[in-house]
Enzyme design. Structure first.
Site, PDB file in Angstrom:
ATOM      1  N   LYS A 149       0.847  -1.199   0.000  1.00 25.75           N
ATOM      2  CA  LYS A 149       0.000   0.000   0.000  1.00 25.75           C
ATOM      3  C   LYS A 149       0.881   1.246   0.000  1.00 25.75           C
ATOM      4  O   LYS A 149       1.891   1.308   0.710  1.00 25.75           O
ATOM      5  CB  LYS A 149      -0.895  -0.020   1.242  1.00 25.75           C
ATOM      6  CG  LYS A 149      -1.923   1.104   1.303  1.00 25.75           C
ATOM      7  CD  LYS A 149      -2.840   0.942   2.523  1.00 25.75           C
ATOM      8  CE  LYS A 149      -3.835   2.074   2.648  1.00 25.75           C
ATOM      9  NZ  LYS A 149      -4.704   1.939   3.839  1.00 25.75           N
ATOM     10  N   SER A 174      -9.749   2.153   3.077  1.00 21.05           N
ATOM     11  CA  SER A 174      -8.857   2.855   2.190  1.00 21.05           C
ATOM     12  C   SER A 174      -7.888   1.961   1.429  1.00 21.05           C
ATOM     13  O   SER A 174      -7.293   2.398   0.436  1.00 21.05           O
ATOM     14  CB  SER A 174      -8.062   3.898   2.977  1.00 21.05           C
ATOM     15  OG  SER A 174      -7.195   3.255   3.910  1.00 21.05           O
ATOM     16  N   SER A 223      -9.747  -0.248   7.359  1.00 23.63           N
ATOM     17  CA  SER A 223      -9.262  -0.187   5.981  1.00 23.63           C
ATOM     18  C   SER A 223      -8.604  -1.438   5.422  1.00 23.63           C
ATOM     19  O   SER A 223      -8.319  -1.484   4.224  1.00 23.63           O
ATOM     20  CB  SER A 223      -8.296   0.983   5.825  1.00 23.63           C
ATOM     21  OG  SER A 223      -9.043   2.154   5.662  1.00 23.63           O
TER      22      SER A 223
HETATM   23  N1  GLN Z   1     -12.958   4.561   6.704  1.00 23.80           N
HETATM   24  C1  GLN Z   1     -12.233   4.983   7.858  1.00 23.80           C
HETATM   25  C2  GLN Z   1     -11.812   6.415   7.710  1.00 23.80           C
HETATM   26  O1  GLN Z   1     -12.125   6.977   6.734  1.00 23.80           O
HETATM   27  C3  GLN Z   1     -11.070   4.072   8.117  1.00 23.80           C
HETATM   28  C4  GLN Z   1      -9.885   4.368   7.283  1.00 23.80           C
HETATM   29  C5  GLN Z   1      -8.709   3.518   7.633  1.00 23.80           C
HETATM   30  O2  GLN Z   1      -8.826   2.488   8.303  1.00 23.80           O
HETATM   31  N2  GLN Z   1      -7.543   3.946   7.174  1.00 23.80           N
HETATM   32  O3  GLN Z   1     -11.186   6.975   8.552  1.00 23.80           O
END
Ligand code: GLN
Length: 496
Positions: free
Chosen positions: A76, A151, A175
């Site tokens: 990532k 994400s 995420s």
């Molecule tokens: N969807 C969550 C956010 O927008 C989690 C994102 C993540 O785990 N990086 O913060």
């Protein structure tokens, strides 16, 4: 097909394929699917082939090989890599090349993995659909009109598309688990502190964790083994011995195990009927494997999302203050004269660099976080959220005094259409309803494929365990996969 790390290892040890051949196949598939899926922000064919060549040479010379020898792995784009850009899918870091590797990257290199490239993500990992990326959205290999989740959407889509068997994602509020669920793959968020955060570009430092993504629990355990362990350069790293995760997968006998089902979660408005059904059906599988199923209630779970959306933006606003065009990140060169005059050139550079470098969601988080931390409001928001976080942690402690694992959904719905929620932040935040609890409490959790809905979209279940009990998640997850074939389903676009 590149859908099993174990198979990639076997092919090489039997002499049926070389690491170079496997790397070439992976890169060919990435290039063939990049136009339709857009899972990558950067691919490096030459680098991958030369790493693979080194692995082949070691094998020819009879030198010892690492546990990921010749396995293509995608990383990532929030993890620092010294030989590739690290953009966080943001214009702010579009030209950033770190001078060092994140510890997890260093570890998989030492394990002889072949890093093929960097995967697309929501900007600075803020989002649940990969639509906030400055490099365009990633599409879901099961249905390209839908999001892969986020994400880590690139990291799960590249596995689901059959281009690599393994990838590294990060999970601050879901995420790894949510996009794994949307893409029909297996993803694990480790205990906070189990895996080093050194070289992970910080979003919310008390919540961020790196974790493995693959098709099967076996593959996920293999990658987890390689990245876990104490890290003196990360002050929150846990100094606990790393168990043999793969040894946990030998039996599918769950007799004596108590699994708590979060039944209230299933009755929340907006939870899709197919999601509910998949969780209920999984209780039968666990029962057949010998587990006892017990109803559990986490009384403060309704505060998960509000608590997370105060703490995560607060930490983000602080972490992202370093990107001002002078210390780090994109620097505005053409200052608006009226700004320069009213603010002075230095402050005008900060303001304009941040205005140009960050996208809308990142700006929203910085503003919310700055507000929640500001004098006069911190007691109402940030400090209140810290108190709620302690209550949430207390719920888990009470639950785990009665059961070994918690079972529930990963997300309220399967993958949603591109564009559906991107302009409605509250709807997007509600995707995290079932995942942020584990981050707030610092406990490990896994997302497992659990079938398809009527539209052919993947469904998933989530297991959560007490801190440092990854072994228990893997054990129960492997038992579930031994008794079901959901992790063997592939999208039609697979490796096409
Ligand atoms: N969807 C969550 C956010 O927008 C989690 C994102 C993540 O785990 N990086 O913060």
């Amino acid at each position: 097909m590149l859908d099993s790390a174990q198979e990639v290892l076997r092919l090489q040890s039997r002499g049926d394929a070389t690491a170079v051949e496997i790397a070439r196949a992976a890169i060919d598939m990435i290039e063939a699917t990049q136009g339709s899926i857009n899972a990558f922000t950067h691919v490096d064919r030459e680098l991958a082939l030369s790493t693979a060549e080194t692995v082949d040479q070691k094998r020819r010379n009879g030198e010892p090989l690492g546990p990921l020898a010749g396995v293509p792995v995608a990383v990532k784009d929030v993890l620092c890599t010294r030989d590739m850009p690290t953009t966080c899918s943001s214009n702010m870091l579009r030209n950033f090349r770190p001078p060092y590797d994140a510890t997890v990257v260093e570890k998989i290199r030492q394990a002889d993995a072949v890093i093929v490239g960097k995967t697309n993500m929501d900007e600075f990992a803020m989002g649940a659909s990969t639509e906030t990326s400055a490099f365009g959205n990633t599409r879901n290999p099961w249905d390209v009109s839908r999001t892969p989740g986020g994400s880590s959407g690139g990291a799960t889509a590249c596995v689901a598309a059959g281009t690599v068997p393994l990838s590294l994602g990060t999970d601050t509020g879901g995420s790894i688990r949510q996009p794994s669920g949307f893409c029909g793959v297996t993803g694990l968020k480790p205990t906070y502190g189990r895996v080093s955060r050194y070289g992970l570009v910080a979003f919310a430092s008390s919540l961020d964790q790196v974790g493995p993504i693959g098709w099967s629990v076996q593959d996920v355990a293999l990658l987890l083994q390689c990245i876990s362990g104490y890290e003196p350069r990360d002050s929150t790293s846990l100094n606990h011995e790393v168990p043999d995760y793969q040894a946990a997968l030998q039996s599918s006998d769950l007799r004596g195990m108590k699994i708590g089902i979060l039944r209230e979660a299933l009755d929340i408005d907006g939870v899709d009927a197919a999601v509910r059904q998949a969780v209920l059906a999984s209780t039968e599988v666990f029962r057949d494997a010998g587990a006892e199923i017990i109803d559990i209630n986490l009384p403060h779970s309704k505060y998960w999302v509000p608590t997370y959306y105060v703490i995560a933006p607060s930490e983000a606003s602080s972490n992202l203050s370093r990107y001002d065009g002078a210390h780090y990140g994109h620097r505005a060169t053409q200052l608006a004269p009226e700004k320069s005059e009213s603010l002075g050139p230095l402050v005008a550079t900060y303001c304009q660099s941040r205005a140009e470098g960050f996208g809308a969601e990142v700006k929203r988080r910085i503003m919310v976080g700055t507000y929640a931390l500001s004098e006069g409001y911190a007691d109402q928001y940030y400090n209140q959220a810290l108190k709620a976080r302690r209550l949430i942690k207390g719920d888990y402690d009470a639950a785990f005094s009665q059961v070994d694992l918690l079972l529930g959904p990963v997300s309220p719905t399967p993958a949603f259409p591109l564009g559906e929620k991107v302009d409605d932040p509250v709807q997007m935040y509600l995707c995290d309803l079932f995942t942020v609890g584990a981050n707030l409490a610092g406990i490990p959790a896994i997302s497992l494929p659990a079938g398809k809905d009527e539209a052919g979209l993947p469904l998933a279940i989530q297991l959560q365990a007490p801190a440092l009990e990854e072994t228990r998640l893997l054990f129960a997850g492997a038992a579930y996969q031994a008794m079901t074939d959901f992790h063997k389903l592939r999208p039609d676009t697979f490796a096409s």
